[in-house]
Motif scaffolding. Structure first.
Motif, short mmCIF file in Angstrom:
data_model
loop_
_atom_site.label_atom_id
_atom_site.label_comp_id
_atom_site.label_asym_id
_atom_site.label_seq_id
_atom_site.Cartn_x
_atom_site.Cartn_y
_atom_site.Cartn_z
N GLU A 172 0.88 -1.30 0.13
CA GLU A 172 0.04 -0.03 0.08
C GLU A 172 0.91 1.43 -0.03
O GLU A 172 0.34 2.29 -0.54
N ALA A 173 1.88 1.11 0.74
CA ALA A 173 2.58 2.48 0.89
C ALA A 173 4.27 2.36 0.79
O ALA A 173 4.65 1.01 1.63
N PHE A 174 5.08 3.22 0.41
CA PHE A 174 6.41 3.18 0.62
C PHE A 174 6.84 3.51 1.91
O PHE A 174 6.37 4.62 2.81
N LEU A 175 7.44 2.74 2.89
CA LEU A 175 7.86 3.04 4.28
C LEU A 175 9.52 2.68 4.15
O LEU A 175 9.83 1.70 3.54
N TYR A 176 9.95 3.58 5.02
CA TYR A 176 11.72 3.74 5.03
C TYR A 176 12.19 2.74 5.81
O TYR A 176 11.75 2.32 7.20
N ASN A 177 13.12 1.90 5.32
CA ASN A 177 14.46 1.39 6.18
C ASN A 177 14.07 -0.11 6.62
O ASN A 177 14.70 -1.06 6.27
N ALA A 178 13.11 -0.42 7.42
CA ALA A 178 12.84 -1.86 7.66
C ALA A 178 12.87 -2.91 6.54
O ALA A 178 13.50 -3.98 6.81
N SER A 179 12.39 -2.74 5.41
CA SER A 179 12.31 -3.69 4.32
C SER A 179 13.79 -4.01 3.88
O SER A 179 13.94 -5.18 3.30
N SER A 180 14.54 -3.11 4.01
CA SER A 180 16.10 -3.57 3.44
C SER A 180 16.62 -4.40 4.42
O SER A 180 17.39 -5.36 4.13
N ASP A 181 16.48 -4.22 5.76
CA ASP A 181 16.64 -5.09 6.67
C ASP A 181 16.04 -6.49 6.49
O ASP A 181 16.76 -7.73 6.71
N LEU A 182 14.95 -6.57 6.21
CA LEU A 182 14.25 -7.94 6.00
C LEU A 182 14.65 -8.45 4.37
O LEU A 182 14.86 -9.72 4.47
N GLN A 183 15.19 -7.53 3.53
CA GLN A 183 15.92 -8.05 2.45
C GLN A 183 16.96 -9.12 2.98
O GLN A 183 17.31 -10.26 2.41
N GLY A 184 17.76 -8.34 3.94
CA GLY A 184 19.14 -9.10 4.20
C GLY A 184 18.87 -10.52 5.00
O GLY A 184 19.39 -11.56 4.58
N VAL A 185 17.84 -10.45 5.85
CA VAL A 185 17.42 -11.47 6.34
C VAL A 185 16.75 -12.94 5.45
O VAL A 185 17.16 -14.00 5.36
N LEU A 186 16.03 -12.42 4.41
CA LEU A 186 15.58 -13.14 3.37
C LEU A 186 16.74 -13.73 2.60
O LEU A 186 16.63 -14.90 2.16
N VAL A 187 17.69 -12.95 2.23
CA VAL A 187 18.75 -13.41 1.35
C VAL A 187 19.45 -14.52 2.21
O VAL A 187 19.78 -15.56 1.50
N ALA A 188 19.57 -14.37 3.39
CA ALA A 188 20.22 -15.30 4.33
C ALA A 188 19.50 -16.60 4.31
O ALA A 188 19.98 -17.81 4.11
N ARG A 189 18.29 -16.60 4.55
CA ARG A 189 17.28 -17.79 4.41
C ARG A 189 17.13 -18.55 3.30
O ARG A 189 17.47 -19.62 3.27
N ALA A 190 17.04 -17.98 2.15
CA ALA A 190 17.13 -18.49 0.87
C ALA A 190 18.35 -18.88 0.47
O ALA A 190 18.31 -20.03 -0.22
N ALA A 191 19.27 -18.14 0.66
CA ALA A 191 20.72 -18.70 0.01
C ALA A 191 21.31 -20.00 1.12
O ALA A 191 22.23 -20.55 0.63
N GLY A 192 20.62 -20.08 2.30
CA GLY A 192 21.39 -20.96 3.18
C GLY A 192 22.66 -20.78 3.93
O GLY A 192 23.41 -21.55 4.28
N ARG A 193 23.12 -19.17 3.81
CA ARG A 193 24.35 -18.82 4.40
C ARG A 193 23.96 -17.34 4.68
O ARG A 193 23.18 -16.63 4.25
N GLY A 194 25.03 -16.94 5.55
CA GLY A 194 24.78 -15.52 6.13
C GLY A 194 24.93 -14.42 5.00
O GLY A 194 25.49 -14.66 4.13
#
Length: 378
Positions: A172-194
Protein backbone atom coordinates in the motif's frame (compact mmCIF):
# COMPACT_ATOMS: atom_id res chain seq x y z
CA UNK A 1 44.60 21.07 -7.41
CA UNK A 2 41.74 19.76 -9.55
CA UNK A 3 38.28 21.31 -9.55
CA UNK A 4 36.79 18.50 -7.45
CA UNK A 5 39.41 19.01 -4.74
CA UNK A 6 38.69 22.73 -4.79
CA UNK A 7 34.98 22.07 -4.35
CA UNK A 8 35.60 19.83 -1.32
CA UNK A 9 38.06 22.28 0.23
CA UNK A 10 35.52 25.10 -0.14
CA UNK A 11 33.01 23.16 1.96
CA UNK A 12 35.68 22.08 4.46
CA UNK A 13 36.57 25.75 4.94
CA UNK A 14 32.87 26.60 5.42
CA UNK A 15 32.52 23.91 8.09
CA UNK A 16 30.18 21.57 6.20
CA UNK A 17 32.44 18.65 7.16
CA UNK A 18 36.04 18.26 8.39
CA UNK A 19 36.97 16.20 5.35
CA UNK A 20 35.55 14.08 2.56
CA UNK A 21 36.30 11.80 -0.35
CA UNK A 22 34.53 12.39 -3.66
CA UNK A 23 34.60 10.44 -6.91
CA UNK A 24 33.11 11.16 -10.32
CA UNK A 25 33.37 8.47 -13.00
CA UNK A 26 32.29 9.69 -16.44
CA UNK A 27 32.28 6.74 -18.83
CA UNK A 28 35.29 5.22 -17.10
CA UNK A 29 37.24 8.47 -16.76
CA UNK A 30 37.65 8.74 -12.99
CA UNK A 31 38.19 11.90 -11.00
CA UNK A 32 38.77 11.33 -7.28
CA UNK A 33 39.60 13.82 -4.55
CA UNK A 34 40.25 13.74 -0.82
CA UNK A 35 40.27 16.93 1.23
CA UNK A 36 40.43 18.05 4.83
CA UNK A 37 40.92 15.83 7.85
CA UNK A 38 39.15 12.80 9.27
CA UNK A 39 38.06 14.60 12.45
CA UNK A 40 36.95 18.14 13.36
CA UNK A 41 39.89 20.32 14.37
CA UNK A 42 42.11 17.33 13.64
CA UNK A 43 45.42 16.78 11.91
CA UNK A 44 44.92 13.39 10.21
CA UNK A 45 44.62 14.09 6.47
CA UNK A 46 41.70 12.49 4.68
CA UNK A 47 42.92 9.82 2.24
CA UNK A 48 41.24 8.64 -0.97
CA UNK A 49 41.13 5.03 0.31
CA UNK A 50 39.48 5.97 3.62
CA UNK A 51 36.79 3.62 4.91
CA UNK A 52 33.35 4.99 5.78
CA UNK A 53 30.24 3.60 7.42
CA UNK A 54 27.82 3.54 4.49
CA UNK A 55 24.59 3.60 6.48
CA UNK A 56 21.73 3.59 3.93
CA UNK A 57 24.06 3.49 0.92
CA UNK A 58 24.12 -0.20 1.91
CA UNK A 59 20.52 -0.56 0.65
CA UNK A 60 21.26 -0.85 -3.11
CA UNK A 61 23.82 -3.59 -2.43
CA UNK A 62 21.32 -5.63 -0.41
CA UNK A 63 18.64 -5.24 -3.07
CA UNK A 64 21.15 -6.53 -5.65
CA UNK A 65 21.63 -9.65 -3.50
CA UNK A 66 17.87 -10.34 -3.57
CA UNK A 67 17.84 -9.87 -7.34
CA UNK A 68 20.78 -12.25 -7.72
CA UNK A 69 18.67 -14.94 -6.03
CA UNK A 70 15.78 -14.10 -8.36
CA UNK A 71 18.16 -14.54 -11.29
CA UNK A 72 19.10 -17.93 -9.82
CA UNK A 73 15.44 -18.96 -9.60
CA UNK A 74 15.68 -19.33 -5.82
CA UNK A 75 13.32 -16.40 -5.17
CA UNK A 76 10.44 -15.14 -7.30
CA UNK A 77 8.98 -11.63 -6.98
CA UNK A 78 5.38 -12.78 -6.43
CA UNK A 79 6.23 -15.45 -3.84
CA UNK A 80 5.09 -14.88 -0.23
CA UNK A 81 8.12 -14.26 2.00
CA UNK A 82 6.60 -16.69 4.51
CA UNK A 83 7.96 -19.49 2.32
CA UNK A 84 11.39 -18.61 3.75
CA UNK A 85 10.32 -16.61 6.81
CA UNK A 86 7.41 -18.58 8.31
CA UNK A 87 7.46 -16.35 11.40
CA UNK A 88 5.92 -13.64 9.19
CA UNK A 89 3.08 -15.76 7.76
CA UNK A 90 0.25 -13.98 9.60
CA UNK A 91 1.06 -10.28 9.92
CA UNK A 92 -1.30 -7.88 11.64
CA UNK A 93 -1.81 -4.28 10.54
CA UNK A 94 -2.73 -1.31 12.72
CA UNK A 95 -6.29 -0.24 11.98
CA UNK A 96 -5.11 3.31 11.15
CA UNK A 97 -1.55 4.74 10.99
CA UNK A 98 -2.28 6.57 14.26
CA UNK A 99 -3.55 3.44 16.04
CA UNK A 100 -1.70 1.83 18.91
CA UNK A 101 0.11 -1.48 18.36
CA UNK A 102 -2.77 -3.44 19.87
CA UNK A 103 -5.47 -1.95 17.60
CA UNK A 104 -4.90 -4.27 14.64
CA UNK A 105 -6.62 -6.07 11.78
CA UNK A 106 -5.36 -9.00 9.65
CA UNK A 107 -3.29 -8.23 6.58
CA UNK A 108 -5.31 -8.24 3.36
CA UNK A 109 -2.83 -10.60 1.69
CA UNK A 110 0.61 -12.15 2.24
CA UNK A 111 3.74 -10.01 2.00
CA UNK A 112 5.62 -10.85 -1.20
CA UNK A 113 9.26 -10.67 -2.20
CA UNK A 114 8.40 -7.72 -4.46
CA UNK A 115 6.73 -5.90 -1.55
CA UNK A 116 9.96 -6.20 0.40
CA UNK A 117 12.14 -5.19 -2.57
CA UNK A 118 10.10 -2.03 -3.20
CA UNK A 119 9.94 -1.07 0.51
CA UNK A 120 6.19 -1.66 0.58
CA UNK A 121 6.19 -4.56 3.03
CA UNK A 122 4.17 -2.54 5.55
CA UNK A 123 7.00 -2.21 8.08
CA UNK A 124 9.09 0.94 8.28
CA UNK A 125 8.98 4.68 8.86
CA UNK A 126 6.57 7.14 7.30
CA UNK A 127 6.43 10.89 7.69
CA UNK A 128 5.26 10.55 11.32
CA UNK A 129 8.18 9.14 13.31
CA UNK A 130 6.09 9.38 16.49
CA UNK A 131 3.37 6.97 15.28
CA UNK A 132 2.73 4.40 18.05
CA UNK A 133 3.25 1.41 15.74
CA UNK A 134 6.69 2.73 14.74
CA UNK A 135 8.12 2.82 18.25
CA UNK A 136 8.86 -0.95 18.50
CA UNK A 137 11.02 -0.62 15.38
CA UNK A 138 13.14 1.98 17.12
CA UNK A 139 13.22 -0.01 20.35
CA UNK A 140 14.27 -3.48 19.22
CA UNK A 141 14.15 -4.14 15.51
CA UNK A 142 15.56 -1.27 13.46
CA UNK A 143 19.25 -0.78 12.81
CA UNK A 144 18.96 2.82 11.82
CA UNK A 145 21.12 5.75 10.76
CA UNK A 146 24.51 4.19 11.44
CA UNK A 147 23.87 3.94 15.16
CA UNK A 148 24.51 1.06 17.55
CA UNK A 149 23.99 -2.26 15.84
CA UNK A 150 21.28 -4.67 16.88
CA UNK A 151 22.30 -7.28 19.47
CA UNK A 152 19.79 -9.70 17.97
CA UNK A 153 20.88 -12.45 15.61
CA UNK A 154 18.83 -12.76 12.37
CA UNK A 155 16.45 -15.38 13.77
CA UNK A 156 15.83 -13.30 16.89
CA UNK A 157 15.35 -10.23 14.70
CA UNK A 158 12.65 -11.93 12.61
CA UNK A 159 10.93 -13.17 15.77
CA UNK A 160 10.93 -9.61 17.14
CA UNK A 161 9.62 -8.23 13.85
CA UNK A 162 6.77 -10.74 13.87
CA UNK A 163 5.47 -9.09 17.04
CA UNK A 164 5.44 -5.63 15.43
CA UNK A 165 2.25 -4.74 13.53
CA UNK A 166 2.48 -3.40 10.00
CA UNK A 167 1.95 0.33 9.72
CA UNK A 168 0.22 -0.15 6.33
CA UNK A 169 -1.22 -3.04 4.34
CA UNK A 170 1.28 -4.94 2.14
CA UNK A 171 1.92 -3.08 -1.11
CA UNK A 172 0.00 0.00 0.00
CA UNK A 173 2.74 2.50 0.85
CA UNK A 174 6.47 3.15 0.71
CA UNK A 175 7.91 2.97 4.23
CA UNK A 176 11.55 3.57 4.93
CA UNK A 177 14.34 1.31 6.16
CA UNK A 178 12.85 -1.86 7.69
CA UNK A 179 12.29 -3.60 4.34
CA UNK A 180 16.02 -3.42 3.56
CA UNK A 181 16.88 -5.19 6.80
CA UNK A 182 14.17 -7.71 5.93
CA UNK A 183 15.78 -8.19 2.51
CA UNK A 184 19.06 -9.11 4.20
CA UNK A 185 17.44 -11.77 6.36
CA UNK A 186 15.49 -13.09 3.36
CA UNK A 187 18.74 -13.47 1.41
CA UNK A 188 20.35 -15.41 4.25
CA UNK A 189 17.38 -17.76 4.66
CA UNK A 190 16.94 -18.37 0.93
CA UNK A 191 20.66 -18.79 0.23
CA UNK A 192 21.31 -20.95 3.27
CA UNK A 193 24.24 -18.86 4.45
CA UNK A 194 24.81 -15.53 6.17
CA UNK A 195 24.31 -12.23 4.36
CA UNK A 196 28.02 -11.30 4.74
CA UNK A 197 29.09 -14.55 3.11
CA UNK A 198 26.57 -14.26 0.28
CA UNK A 199 27.51 -10.66 -0.51
CA UNK A 200 31.22 -11.53 -0.48
CA UNK A 201 30.73 -14.45 -2.87
CA UNK A 202 28.19 -12.99 -5.30
CA UNK A 203 28.94 -9.24 -5.33
CA UNK A 204 32.15 -8.14 -3.61
CA UNK A 205 34.59 -10.72 -4.95
CA UNK A 206 33.41 -10.59 -8.59
CA UNK A 207 33.57 -6.78 -8.55
CA UNK A 208 36.89 -6.53 -6.67
CA UNK A 209 35.24 -4.71 -3.74
CA UNK A 210 38.00 -5.77 -1.36
CA UNK A 211 37.29 -3.13 1.28
CA UNK A 212 33.52 -3.64 1.63
CA UNK A 213 32.23 -5.64 4.59
CA UNK A 214 30.20 -5.46 7.81
CA UNK A 215 33.33 -5.11 9.97
CA UNK A 216 36.87 -3.79 9.55
CA UNK A 217 39.83 -6.11 10.27
CA UNK A 218 42.62 -4.82 12.48
CA UNK A 219 45.04 -4.39 9.57
CA UNK A 220 42.70 -1.87 7.87
CA UNK A 221 41.29 -0.15 10.93
CA UNK A 222 43.66 2.81 10.64
CA UNK A 223 41.78 3.71 7.44
CA UNK A 224 38.33 3.78 9.11
CA UNK A 225 37.24 7.36 9.66
CA UNK A 226 35.61 8.36 12.95
CA UNK A 227 31.88 8.93 12.83
CA UNK A 228 30.12 12.03 14.21
CA UNK A 229 26.44 12.75 14.78
CA UNK A 230 25.26 16.16 13.59
CA UNK A 231 22.55 18.06 15.46
CA UNK A 232 20.14 20.43 13.64
CA UNK A 233 22.17 23.38 14.95
CA UNK A 234 25.33 21.94 13.37
CA UNK A 235 26.87 20.69 16.60
CA UNK A 236 28.83 17.47 16.15
CA UNK A 237 29.21 14.67 18.68
CA UNK A 238 31.66 11.79 18.41
CA UNK A 239 29.71 8.55 17.89
CA UNK A 240 32.11 5.77 16.87
CA UNK A 241 35.81 5.20 16.34
CA UNK A 242 38.15 2.72 14.72
CA UNK A 243 37.90 0.28 17.64
CA UNK A 244 34.17 0.73 18.09
CA UNK A 245 31.07 -1.01 16.76
CA UNK A 246 32.52 -1.85 13.34
CA UNK A 247 35.69 -3.48 14.69
CA UNK A 248 33.99 -6.87 15.17
CA UNK A 249 31.45 -8.79 13.08
CA UNK A 250 27.89 -7.90 14.13
CA UNK A 251 25.31 -10.32 15.48
CA UNK A 252 22.92 -8.85 12.94
CA UNK A 253 24.33 -7.85 9.54
CA UNK A 254 22.08 -4.94 8.63
CA UNK A 255 21.01 -4.94 5.00
CA UNK A 256 19.65 -1.44 5.59
CA UNK A 257 22.79 0.22 6.87
CA UNK A 258 25.58 -2.05 8.08
CA UNK A 259 28.34 -1.93 5.46
CA UNK A 260 31.69 -0.18 5.51
CA UNK A 261 33.28 0.68 2.16
CA UNK A 262 35.39 3.07 0.10
CA UNK A 263 34.54 5.41 -2.75
CA UNK A 264 36.44 3.18 -5.17
CA UNK A 265 34.54 0.07 -4.10
CA UNK A 266 31.12 1.69 -4.50
CA UNK A 267 32.23 3.00 -7.88
CA UNK A 268 32.81 -0.65 -8.94
CA UNK A 269 29.26 -1.50 -7.85
CA UNK A 270 27.84 1.50 -9.70
CA UNK A 271 29.80 0.73 -12.84
CA UNK A 272 28.35 -2.82 -12.75
CA UNK A 273 24.83 -1.35 -12.78
CA UNK A 274 25.65 0.93 -15.71
CA UNK A 275 27.11 -2.04 -17.60
CA UNK A 276 23.83 -3.94 -17.32
CA UNK A 277 24.86 -6.23 -14.47
CA UNK A 278 27.96 -7.90 -15.89
CA UNK A 279 28.54 -11.24 -14.19
CA UNK A 280 26.61 -10.16 -11.07
CA UNK A 281 23.05 -9.45 -12.27
CA UNK A 282 20.97 -9.97 -15.37
CA UNK A 283 20.10 -6.90 -17.46
CA UNK A 284 16.45 -7.42 -16.50
CA UNK A 285 17.30 -7.33 -12.79
CA UNK A 286 19.24 -4.10 -13.27
CA UNK A 287 16.29 -2.65 -15.16
CA UNK A 288 13.89 -3.56 -12.38
CA UNK A 289 16.28 -2.33 -9.69
CA UNK A 290 16.62 1.10 -11.31
CA UNK A 291 12.96 1.61 -12.31
CA UNK A 292 10.47 3.52 -10.15
CA UNK A 293 7.87 1.12 -8.69
CA UNK A 294 5.70 3.63 -6.81
CA UNK A 295 2.42 5.22 -7.81
CA UNK A 296 2.13 8.99 -7.87
CA UNK A 297 0.19 8.90 -4.59
CA UNK A 298 2.84 6.70 -2.95
CA UNK A 299 5.60 9.08 -4.08
CA UNK A 300 3.68 12.05 -2.70
CA UNK A 301 3.15 10.35 0.64
CA UNK A 302 6.88 9.53 0.84
CA UNK A 303 8.03 13.04 -0.09
CA UNK A 304 9.86 13.52 3.24
CA UNK A 305 12.34 10.88 2.09
CA UNK A 306 12.12 10.97 -1.71
CA UNK A 307 11.75 14.72 -2.25
CA UNK A 308 9.64 14.37 -5.36
CA UNK A 309 11.42 11.37 -6.85
CA UNK A 310 10.55 7.67 -7.09
CA UNK A 311 11.89 4.45 -5.59
CA UNK A 312 13.27 1.38 -7.32
CA UNK A 313 14.76 -1.53 -5.41
CA UNK A 314 17.13 -0.31 -2.69
CA UNK A 315 17.40 3.26 -3.93
CA UNK A 316 15.61 6.27 -5.32
CA UNK A 317 14.95 6.79 -9.02
CA UNK A 318 14.64 10.31 -10.42
CA UNK A 319 11.35 10.84 -12.25
CA UNK A 320 11.36 14.65 -12.47
CA UNK A 321 14.05 17.21 -13.35
CA UNK A 322 13.76 19.59 -10.40
CA UNK A 323 17.50 20.33 -10.18
CA UNK A 324 20.36 20.11 -12.71
CA UNK A 325 21.29 16.67 -11.38
CA UNK A 326 17.78 15.16 -11.48
CA UNK A 327 18.13 13.24 -14.74
CA UNK A 328 15.17 10.83 -15.14
CA UNK A 329 16.50 7.34 -14.44
CA UNK A 330 19.27 8.47 -12.10
CA UNK A 331 19.48 5.87 -9.30
CA UNK A 332 21.13 5.73 -5.89
CA UNK A 333 20.73 6.84 -2.33
CA UNK A 334 22.01 8.90 0.59
CA UNK A 335 23.11 7.55 3.97
CA UNK A 336 22.46 9.19 7.31
CA UNK A 337 26.18 8.92 8.10
CA UNK A 338 26.98 11.54 5.47
CA UNK A 339 27.35 9.29 2.43
CA UNK A 340 25.87 9.42 -1.07
CA UNK A 341 26.29 7.29 -4.20
CA UNK A 342 24.39 7.43 -7.51
CA UNK A 343 24.53 6.18 -11.08
CA UNK A 344 23.15 8.09 -14.05
CA UNK A 345 22.58 5.95 -17.15
CA UNK A 346 21.83 9.01 -19.30
CA UNK A 347 25.33 10.39 -18.80
CA UNK A 348 27.05 7.06 -17.97
CA UNK A 349 28.23 8.58 -14.68
CA UNK A 350 28.90 7.25 -11.17
CA UNK A 351 29.07 9.81 -8.35
CA UNK A 352 30.23 9.07 -4.80
CA UNK A 353 30.69 11.47 -1.89
CA UNK A 354 31.58 10.14 1.55
CA UNK A 355 32.02 12.22 4.73
CA UNK A 356 32.45 11.21 8.40
CA UNK A 357 29.62 13.43 9.65
CA UNK A 358 26.03 12.31 9.87
CA UNK A 359 23.20 14.33 8.37
CA UNK A 360 20.89 16.23 10.69
CA UNK A 361 17.71 15.26 8.82
CA UNK A 362 16.31 13.71 5.63
CA UNK A 363 16.69 16.85 3.48
CA UNK A 364 19.71 16.89 1.17
CA UNK A 365 22.26 19.48 2.41
CA UNK A 366 23.45 22.24 0.12
CA UNK A 367 26.97 20.87 -0.17
CA UNK A 368 25.60 17.63 -1.59
CA UNK A 369 23.64 19.55 -4.19
CA UNK A 370 26.82 21.46 -5.10
CA UNK A 371 28.64 18.17 -5.66
CA UNK A 372 25.86 16.74 -7.82
CA UNK A 373 25.71 19.95 -9.84
CA UNK A 374 29.47 19.75 -10.40
CA UNK A 375 29.19 16.15 -11.56
CA UNK A 376 26.29 16.93 -13.88
CA UNK A 377 27.76 20.03 -15.51
CA UNK A 378 31.56 19.68 -15.71
Amino acid sequence: MNDLTALLEKHVAEGAFPGAVALVDRSGEVEIAAAGTTEPDGTTPMQADALFRLSSVTKPVTAAAVLALIDDGVLTPDAPIARWLPELASPKVVRTPASGPDDVVPADRPITVEDVLSSRSGWGFGADFTAPAVQPLFADVAVYNGGPRSPLDPDEWVAALADVPLLRQPGEAFLYNASSDLQGVLVARAAGRGLPEFLAERIFEPLGMKDTAFAVPAARRHRLTPYYLTAPDGTRTFADGADGAWSTPPAFASGAGGLVSTAADWRAFGRMLLAGGGTVLSPESVRLMTTDHLTADQRAEADLFLQGQGWGYGGSVDVTSVEPWNTPGRYGWVGGTGTAAYVDPTTDTVTVLFTPCGLSGPAFPGWLGDFWTYAATV
